[in-house]
Scaffold this active site. Structure first.
Site, PDB file in Angstrom:
ATOM      1  N   LYS A   1      40.177  31.503  52.881  1.00  8.77           N
ATOM      2  CA  LYS A   1      39.242  32.461  53.476  1.00  8.77           C
ATOM      3  C   LYS A   1      38.948  32.152  54.934  1.00  8.77           C
ATOM      4  O   LYS A   1      38.233  32.912  55.597  1.00  8.77           O
ATOM      5  CB  LYS A   1      37.928  32.467  52.680  1.00  8.77           C
ATOM      6  CG  LYS A   1      38.090  33.017  51.278  1.00  8.77           C
ATOM      7  CD  LYS A   1      36.834  32.796  50.454  1.00  8.77           C
ATOM      8  CE  LYS A   1      37.122  32.794  48.970  1.00  8.77           C
ATOM      9  NZ  LYS A   1      37.719  34.017  48.444  1.00  8.77           N
TER      10      LYS A   1
ATOM     11  N   LYS B   1      50.403  30.874  42.174  1.00 12.21           N
ATOM     12  CA  LYS B   1      49.572  31.543  41.184  1.00 12.21           C
ATOM     13  C   LYS B   1      49.396  33.036  41.451  1.00 12.21           C
ATOM     14  O   LYS B   1      49.566  33.497  42.570  1.00 12.21           O
ATOM     15  CB  LYS B   1      48.217  30.859  41.064  1.00 12.21           C
ATOM     16  CG  LYS B   1      47.278  31.058  42.220  1.00 12.21           C
ATOM     17  CD  LYS B   1      45.990  30.337  41.897  1.00 12.21           C
ATOM     18  CE  LYS B   1      44.820  30.906  42.669  1.00 12.21           C
ATOM     19  NZ  LYS B   1      43.560  30.267  42.393  1.00 12.21           N
TER      20      LYS B   1
ATOM     21  N   LYS C   1      44.965  38.487  43.014  1.00  8.88           N
ATOM     22  CA  LYS C   1      44.863  39.888  43.417  1.00  8.88           C
ATOM     23  C   LYS C   1      45.073  40.047  44.921  1.00  8.88           C
ATOM     24  O   LYS C   1      45.747  40.965  45.373  1.00  8.88           O
ATOM     25  CB  LYS C   1      43.493  40.423  43.013  1.00  8.88           C
ATOM     26  CG  LYS C   1      43.408  41.914  43.088  1.00  8.88           C
ATOM     27  CD  LYS C   1      42.136  42.441  42.471  1.00  8.88           C
ATOM     28  CE  LYS C   1      41.028  41.482  42.534  1.00  8.88           C
ATOM     29  NZ  LYS C   1      39.943  41.476  43.308  1.00  8.88           N
TER      30      LYS C   1
END
Ligand code: TRP
Length: 333
Positions: free
Chosen positions: A117, A195, A198
């Site tokens: 992020k 992994k 979304k």
């Protein structure tokens, strides 16, 4: 007395195959044996979505429909909403005293997420501290077992430390939980990345239709070193084979073994393997889709389940909070 499970998901989107192998499959399997509680973690979802709180409402419904469609039975498992159990927030405040900033900064999952992020030192405090709030989620129910994806293991570790510290300081009230990780620990993304996520667009959702499944599978990353279909290929880390092994049912497992051996020898094309994966996934997902449609049609079903579940969870929360306050000697009157 039955042992307890508590686990949950952030309602930021629909659940996908990675959630299924990491945790949902274990939840369905264990809901008879354990007294199961499943939490829709809306407060935790806010820690990195506080600018868009409107996202949560619709996704709470989607996540619950996903639960029901994979076979979580509300008659066995209590499904509830985190923000409707405010005792969790109160416990979090008490636990904050038992955790250092340095400890939170060492959490490998939080570290990864912070990097992703781009927070740097401007990380919101709520985000950095979410493992503490997760300890409150788990301990208000005195859960023994927490079925989760492998990324969440550091959160259970953190919870165990908080429990030990609390019990040492104030007396034995809380229960140290154990993590339970799925047999397939982590499902790679369709792009071969470590992994499914979304935000990376490399997911297959449990509710995806046939056309989307086909498109995602046909575009899947395979063995990058295999240029032609007649070259021997690697199957261990090849995501197409990881998915095959994870989702083939008993009747299909022989064919998986056969295809795997052909692939290693260079006797089968990638597109043929993918065709088989489409078949396997369709067989797995079709009943899930059907069930979902059935539940979607029942108006108010989700609200009813959540209301009833939340009422039950809250009773437990009040009990634990009273014990906690008594142990801390802050139950003044
Ligand atoms: N952190 C979990 C996730 O991102 C969701 C979650 C919140 C959770 N509270 C929990 C999982 C308590 C297990 C137990 O998937």
């Amino acid at each position: 007395m039955k042992k307890r499970i508590l686990t949950g998901d952030r309602p930021t989107g629909r659940l996908h195959l990675g959630h299924y192998v990491g945790s949902l499959r274990n939840r369905v399997k264990l809901q008879d044996e354990y007294e199961t509680f499943i939490m829709v973690a809306d407060v935790q979802a806010l820690t990195d979505n506080f600018e868009h709180p409107e996202k949560l409402k619709e996704n709470i419904r989607e996540v619950v429909l996903d639960y029901l469609s994979v076979g979580i039975d509300p008659a066995k498992a209590t499904i509830f909403v985190q923000s409707k159990v405010p005792e969790i927030a109160e416990l979090t405040v008490f636990y904050m005293n038992l955790v250092t900033l340095a400890r939170l900064e060492r959490n490998p999952t939080v570290k990864d997420e912070m990097k992703q992020k781009g927070y740097g030192s401007n990380v919101p405090l709520g985000f950095l501290a979410y493992p503490v709030s997760q300890a409150a989620d788990i301990t208000f129910l005195k859960a023994d077992l927490v079925p989760v994806g492998v990324d969440q293991v550091p959160m259970i570790e953190q919870t165990r430390e908080i429990v030990r510290k609390f019990n040492e300081l104030y007396g034995k009230v809380l229960v140290e939980p154990e993590a339970l990780v799925g047999e397939v620990e982590r499902l790679p993304g369709t792009d071969g990345k470590a992994k499914m996520s979304k935000s990376l667009g490399n997911v297959i959702n449990l509710a995806d239709d046939s056309e989307t499944i086909r498109k995602q599978v046909m575009g899947m990353f395979t063995d990058p070193n295999r240029v032609h279909g007649d070259e021997p290929g690697e199957t261990e880390k090849n995501p197409v084979f990881v998915y095959l092994r994870a989702f083939a049912d008993r009747g299909q497992s022989e064919k998986v073994a056969e295809i795997e051996s052909k692939y290693k020898k260079g006797d089968i094309k990638d597109v043929e393997v993918k065709e088989f994966l489409v078949e396997v996934l369709e067989e797995f997902l079709e009943p899930i889709r059907k069930k979902r449609e059935e539940f979607e049609r029942q108006k108010d079903l989700v609200d009813r389940i959540l209301e009833e579940g939340t009422r039950k969870a809250r009773e437990e929360a009040k009990k634990t909070l009273a014990e906690v306050k008594q142990a801390m000697k802050i139950d003044y009157f």
